[in-house]
Design a protein around this motif. Structure first.
Motif, PDB file in Angstrom:
ATOM      1  N   THR A 408       0.838  -1.201   0.000  1.00 13.61           N
ATOM      2  CA  THR A 408       0.000   0.000   0.000  1.00 13.61           C
ATOM      3  C   THR A 408       0.875   1.255   0.000  1.00 13.61           C
ATOM      4  OG1 THR A 408      -0.173  -0.129   2.413  1.00 13.61           O
ATOM      5  CG2 THR A 408      -1.962  -1.111   1.132  1.00 13.61           C
ATOM      6  N   TYR A 409       2.181   1.066  -0.146  1.00 14.81           N
ATOM      7  CA  TYR A 409       3.074   2.209  -0.324  1.00 14.81           C
ATOM      8  C   TYR A 409       3.048   2.641  -1.787  1.00 14.81           C
ATOM      9  CZ  TYR A 409       5.203   1.657   4.295  1.00 14.81           C
ATOM     10  OH  TYR A 409       5.416   1.595   5.646  1.00 14.81           O
ATOM     11  N   ASN A 410       2.982   3.929  -1.985  1.00 18.80           N
ATOM     12  CA  ASN A 410       2.985   4.477  -3.342  1.00 18.80           C
ATOM     13  C   ASN A 410       4.402   4.925  -3.656  1.00 18.80           C
ATOM     14  OD1 ASN A 410       2.625   5.858  -5.735  1.00 18.80           O
ATOM     15  ND2 ASN A 410       0.796   6.951  -5.066  1.00 18.80           N
ATOM     16  N   TYR A 411       5.112   4.170  -4.488  1.00 13.85           N
ATOM     17  CA  TYR A 411       6.505   4.464  -4.781  1.00 13.85           C
ATOM     18  C   TYR A 411       6.684   5.748  -5.573  1.00 13.85           C
ATOM     19  CZ  TYR A 411       7.166  -0.466  -3.516  1.00 13.85           C
ATOM     20  OH  TYR A 411       7.174  -1.675  -2.860  1.00 13.85           O
ATOM     21  N   ASN A 412       5.622   6.283  -6.133  1.00 12.26           N
ATOM     22  CA  ASN A 412       5.713   7.474  -6.973  1.00 12.26           C
ATOM     23  C   ASN A 412       5.763   8.784  -6.197  1.00 12.26           C
ATOM     24  OD1 ASN A 412       5.455   7.083 -10.076  1.00 12.26           O
ATOM     25  ND2 ASN A 412       4.116   5.514  -9.207  1.00 12.26           N
ATOM     26  N   VAL A 413       5.353   8.781  -4.940  1.00  6.52           N
ATOM     27  CA  VAL A 413       5.106  10.053  -4.259  1.00  6.52           C
ATOM     28  C   VAL A 413       5.921  10.178  -2.979  1.00  6.52           C
ATOM     29  CG1 VAL A 413       2.787  10.143  -5.234  1.00  6.52           C
ATOM     30  CG2 VAL A 413       3.117   9.157  -2.958  1.00  6.52           C
ATOM     31  N   GLY A 419       3.914   7.657   0.378  1.00  9.97           N
ATOM     32  CA  GLY A 419       5.069   7.074  -0.277  1.00  9.97           C
ATOM     33  C   GLY A 419       6.110   6.588   0.703  1.00  9.97           C
ATOM     34  N   THR A 420       7.328   6.410   0.200  1.00 14.51           N
ATOM     35  CA  THR A 420       8.452   5.934   1.011  1.00 14.51           C
ATOM     36  C   THR A 420       9.433   7.085   1.188  1.00 14.51           C
ATOM     37  OG1 THR A 420       9.727   5.205  -0.905  1.00 14.51           O
ATOM     38  CG2 THR A 420       8.117   3.657  -0.006  1.00 14.51           C
ATOM     39  N   ILE A 421      10.648   6.762   1.626  1.00 21.08           N
ATOM     40  CA  ILE A 421      11.674   7.808   1.772  1.00 21.08           C
ATOM     41  C   ILE A 421      12.276   8.167   0.416  1.00 21.08           C
ATOM     42  CG2 ILE A 421      12.233   7.140   4.124  1.00 21.08           C
ATOM     43  CD1 ILE A 421      14.776   5.786   2.971  1.00 21.08           C
ATOM     44  N   GLY A 422      11.802   7.517  -0.651  1.00 23.58           N
ATOM     45  CA  GLY A 422      12.250   7.850  -1.984  1.00 23.58           C
ATOM     46  C   GLY A 422      13.332   6.923  -2.516  1.00 23.58           C
ATOM     47  N   MET A 515      11.763  23.738  -9.078  1.00 24.70           N
ATOM     48  CA  MET A 515      10.959  22.924  -9.996  1.00 24.70           C
ATOM     49  C   MET A 515      10.312  21.751  -9.267  1.00 24.70           C
ATOM     50  SD  MET A 515      13.318  23.112 -13.428  1.00 24.70           S
ATOM     51  CE  MET A 515      11.952  22.881 -14.550  1.00 24.70           C
ATOM     52  N   GLY A 516      10.148  21.912  -7.956  1.00 18.28           N
ATOM     53  CA  GLY A 516       9.334  20.977  -7.181  1.00 18.28           C
ATOM     54  C   GLY A 516      10.035  19.758  -6.638  1.00 18.28           C
ATOM     55  N   VAL A 517      11.355  19.679  -6.773  1.00 20.62           N
ATOM     56  CA  VAL A 517      12.066  18.485  -6.306  1.00 20.62           C
ATOM     57  C   VAL A 517      12.675  18.736  -4.928  1.00 20.62           C
ATOM     58  CG1 VAL A 517      13.894  16.820  -6.786  1.00 20.62           C
ATOM     59  CG2 VAL A 517      12.604  17.825  -8.678  1.00 20.62           C
ATOM     60  N   ARG A 518      12.281  17.923  -3.988  1.00 24.92           N
ATOM     61  CA  ARG A 518      12.888  17.877  -2.661  1.00 24.92           C
ATOM     62  C   ARG A 518      13.100  16.406  -2.318  1.00 24.92           C
ATOM     63  NH1 ARG A 518      12.298  22.723   0.222  1.00 24.92           N
ATOM     64  NH2 ARG A 518      12.483  21.664   2.223  1.00 24.92           N
ATOM     65  N   LYS A 519      13.724  16.142  -1.199  1.00 24.46           N
ATOM     66  CA  LYS A 519      13.812  14.765  -0.755  1.00 24.46           C
ATOM     67  C   LYS A 519      12.399  14.238  -0.520  1.00 24.46           C
ATOM     68  CE  LYS A 519      18.300  14.936   1.610  1.00 24.46           C
ATOM     69  NZ  LYS A 519      18.967  14.756   2.928  1.00 24.46           N
ATOM     70  N   ALA A 520      12.208  12.940  -0.713  1.00 23.28           N
ATOM     71  CA  ALA A 520      10.880  12.363  -0.522  1.00 23.28           C
ATOM     72  C   ALA A 520      10.417  12.463   0.927  1.00 23.28           C
ATOM     73  CB  ALA A 520      10.869  10.906  -0.976  1.00 23.28           C
ATOM     74  N   THR A 521      11.331  12.720   1.832  1.00 24.83           N
ATOM     75  CA  THR A 521      10.966  12.933   3.236  1.00 24.83           C
ATOM     76  C   THR A 521      10.415  14.338   3.466  1.00 24.83           C
ATOM     77  OG1 THR A 521      13.231  13.641   3.716  1.00 24.83           O
ATOM     78  CG2 THR A 521      12.692  11.298   4.061  1.00 24.83           C
ATOM     79  N   GLY A 522      10.542  15.195   2.453  1.00 24.80           N
ATOM     80  CA  GLY A 522      10.101  16.578   2.586  1.00 24.80           C
ATOM     81  C   GLY A 522      11.225  17.538   2.894  1.00 24.80           C
ATOM     82  N   ASP A 523      12.412  17.015   3.172  1.00 27.64           N
ATOM     83  CA  ASP A 523      13.555  17.865   3.509  1.00 27.64           C
ATOM     84  C   ASP A 523      14.152  18.504   2.260  1.00 27.64           C
ATOM     85  OD1 ASP A 523      13.338  17.158   6.218  1.00 27.64           O
ATOM     86  OD2 ASP A 523      14.526  15.340   5.894  1.00 27.64           O
ATOM     87  N   ALA A 524      14.919  19.578   2.483  1.00 29.70           N
ATOM     88  CA  ALA A 524      15.600  20.243   1.383  1.00 29.70           C
ATOM     89  C   ALA A 524      16.678  19.332   0.810  1.00 29.70           C
ATOM     90  CB  ALA A 524      16.214  21.551   1.872  1.00 29.70           C
ATOM     91  N   LEU A 525      17.052  19.590  -0.439  1.00 27.17           N
ATOM     92  CA  LEU A 525      18.094  18.804  -1.096  1.00 27.17           C
ATOM     93  C   LEU A 525      19.469  19.165  -0.525  1.00 27.17           C
ATOM     94  CD1 LEU A 525      16.867  19.160  -4.794  1.00 27.17           C
ATOM     95  CD2 LEU A 525      16.586  17.172  -3.302  1.00 27.17           C
TER      96      LEU A 525
END
Length: 565
Positions: A408-413, A419-422, A515-525
């Motif tokens: 039930t994890y969405n690997y896309n988000v 989603g997951t940690i990316g 352009m909307g990309v951050r770590k999947a955890t929500g943290d800055a790159l």
């Protein structure tokens, strides 16, 4: 032909108020006595107990009346819980979400025979009383005593509506118990509210509200959902035997459920038909024809699935729900947003394209099936550049919690949206290094030495200025001298480190974030030298959105799943 003894229920389809009867000229004492009698009898019918009359009728009456007068008269009637429907871009259904499966309809959308059936079996004097019905209550006592069980109830439709509203309004277990309690106090409260409601609403409005709030079993709340559940048709199309079946359900929705107990349901249906004939709503001939219809022939059940499990795009469907749950526009708290989803009766229109979704599903599963022994995962997010609309979202997994290939994890988000940690983005991040170099004015034709292995010494921390130290980098695709075109075509690592060194470490990460990309955890790159190699864990959707921005000539449109609510 219809009989002539029945009240004309077709009249109460109209919105104008039903003419009020003149108040009875009974004196105060007589009215109080009448109230005590009604309360006692109502308690007998509903709970098998009477109001305590020990200690003198006068004292009991005064106490009862004082308590009655102190009860509130305004019953809160908030909107009924209704199901939320999620639709694809072409209008096709994606999923249905609900706390109660209900589709609220006006009385004009309920077949007349259904209105007649429910009134006949539940409250035959509905058009004559003003909320309580002494004659009907006494008749119910006599009928039930002769039958040795409950055949007719003592509560009017208005009183039943009150009980249902109190149950719907209950927010604690104690409030639920109070609404269901078999006690004289509950009956008195229902009477008090019923009297007030009859002054506030017309008979048409009360019947409409009653039909929309009542539970008809099998998870169906309200007459429209019940009609679709058992007969796969609208309530406006119900026939006599179908209407009688549904009317019989209200008293005991589980016991009389025709999908579970067809024999018992048939007996109850025939009781309703008999009562309708007695009251003149139908003729003896109509009754005889209706009772001959087998329940098996009558039923055409259909079930509304609750949630994303059976959706043709379950992971996208879940993402839509997560977007609503995370957006304060849909409520100030998590609880408010969840309540809106399950009770609000929303229609959520989404961006998903069913054709493209099927292609994406087939692609990921053809290359790496969900049950593949490698357990490797793959995901696709398809974003329209000009709008940011998400056209497809697929992964090589089945929606579920058990079995190989189920998740039930969405690997896309991102993790906040189910989603997951990316995943590490790899060389797809090199596009941001190119953008930073071009923005700084570095010519796309400038050539850089890119040997098989090289040590870089000039990278510094973006915030502190502290050097990173020596960093050794290997190539896996070739070596030599490259400009941007060839360095990108061959994805040469040492070329991109050299380009990054000249353009600066910091700006490439800023462009990615813009352009909307951050770590999947929500943290800055992280601003690190390995940035062009995609060492950071991000979500496929955010990366697809960024690439769509490049395809849209540098205009970034945030990936969007919902177009309208």
């Amino acid at each position: 032909m219809r009989g002539t003894a029945a009240p004309t229920l077709d009249v109460i389809m109209a919105v104008p108020p039903t003419p009020r009867r003149r108040r009875s000229p009974l004196g105060v004492g007589a009215r109080l006595l009448l109230f005590v009698v009604v309360a006692v009898v109502a308690g007998l019918v509903a709970a098998g107990m009477a109001l305590p009359l020990v200690g003198g009728a006068g004292v009991a009456a005064r106490a009862t009346v004082d308590g009655f007068e102190s009860l509130p008269t305004q019953l809160e009637t908030p909107p009924l819980p209704q199901r939320t429907v999620i639709r694809a871009a072409d209008g096709s259904p994606l999923a249905t979400i609900y706390y109660q499966n209900r589709v609220e309809v006006p009385l004009s959308k309920v077949a007349l025979v259904m209105r007649e059936a429910i009134v006949a079996i539940e409250d035959s004097r509905f058009l004559d009383h003003r909320g309580i019905d002494l004659r009907g209550t006494l008749r119910a006592v006599a009928t039930n005593s002769g039958a040795g069980g409950v055949q007719q109830g003592g509560s009017t439709l208005t009183m039943q509506y009150v009980k249902n509203v109190l149950l719907n309004n209950a927010k604690t277990d104690e409030e639920v118990r109070d609404a269901r309690a078999r006690s004289p106090l509950r009956k008195i409260r229902e009477i008090r509210y019923a009297l007030a409601l009859e002054k506030r609403y017309t008979k048409a409005e009360i019947l409409e509200r009653y039909l929309n709030i009542s539970y008809f079993g099998a998870g169906a709340y309200g007459i429209e959902a019940a009609s679709r559940r058992y007969f796969s048709k609208s309530a406006s199309q119900l026939t006599l035997p179908e209407a009688a079946t549904l009317a019989g359900l209200v008293q005991q929705p589980v016991s009389y459920d025709p999908t579970r107990n067809p024999s018992l349901s048939t007996v109850r249906r025939d009781v309703v038909l008999k009562r309708m004939a007695e009251l003149g709503y139908i003729t003896a001939k109509q009754r005889a024809a209706a009772v001959k219809v087998p329940m098996a022939k009558l039923l055409k059940p259909s079930k509304v699935r609750n949630g994303c499990t059976t959706s043709f795009a379950p992971f996208f469907c879940d993402y839509v729900l997560q977007v609503v749950r995370n957006d304060p526009a849909f409520g100030a708290t998590d609880a408010e947003r969840e309540a809106l989803l399950k009770r609000g009766g929303l229609t959520i229109r989404t961006t998903i394209n069913p054709t493209k979704q099927r292609i994406a599903d087939k692609t990921v599963n053809d290359y790496i099936p969900a049950t593949d022994k490698s357990r490797a995962a793959t995901a696709i997010s398809m974003v329209e550049p000009e709008t940011g609309n998400i056209l497809a979202m697929a992964q090589n997994r089945t929606w579920g919690t058990s079995g190989r290939g189920a998740t039930t994890y969405n690997y896309n988000v991102d993790r906040a949206y189910g989603g997951t940690i990316g995943m590490q983005a790899g060389s797809t991040f090199k596009i941001f290094t190119l953008a930073a170099a071009l923005e700084k004015g570095i010519s796309p034709y400038e050539r850089f030495e890119a040997p098989q292995y090289k040590v870089f010494k000039d990278f510094k921390n973006c915030t502190t200025g502290v050097p990173f130290g020596d960093i050794g980098v290997n190539n896996s695709t070739g070596s030599g001298t490259f400009d941007m075109r060839k360095g990108t075509a061959y994805s040469v690592n040492t070329f991109f480190y050299a380009l990054e060194e000249k353009a600066g470490l910091c700006r490439q990460a800023e462009i990615a974030e813009e352009m909307g990309v951050r770590k999947a955890t929500g943290d800055a790159l992280d601003r690190v030298p390995s940035f062009p190699l995609g060492s950071l864990e991000v979500s496929p959707l955010s990366l697809a959105g960024a690439y769509a921005g490049f395809a849209n000539h540098g205009v970034f449109c945030k990936p969007t799943a919902i177009t309208a609510v």
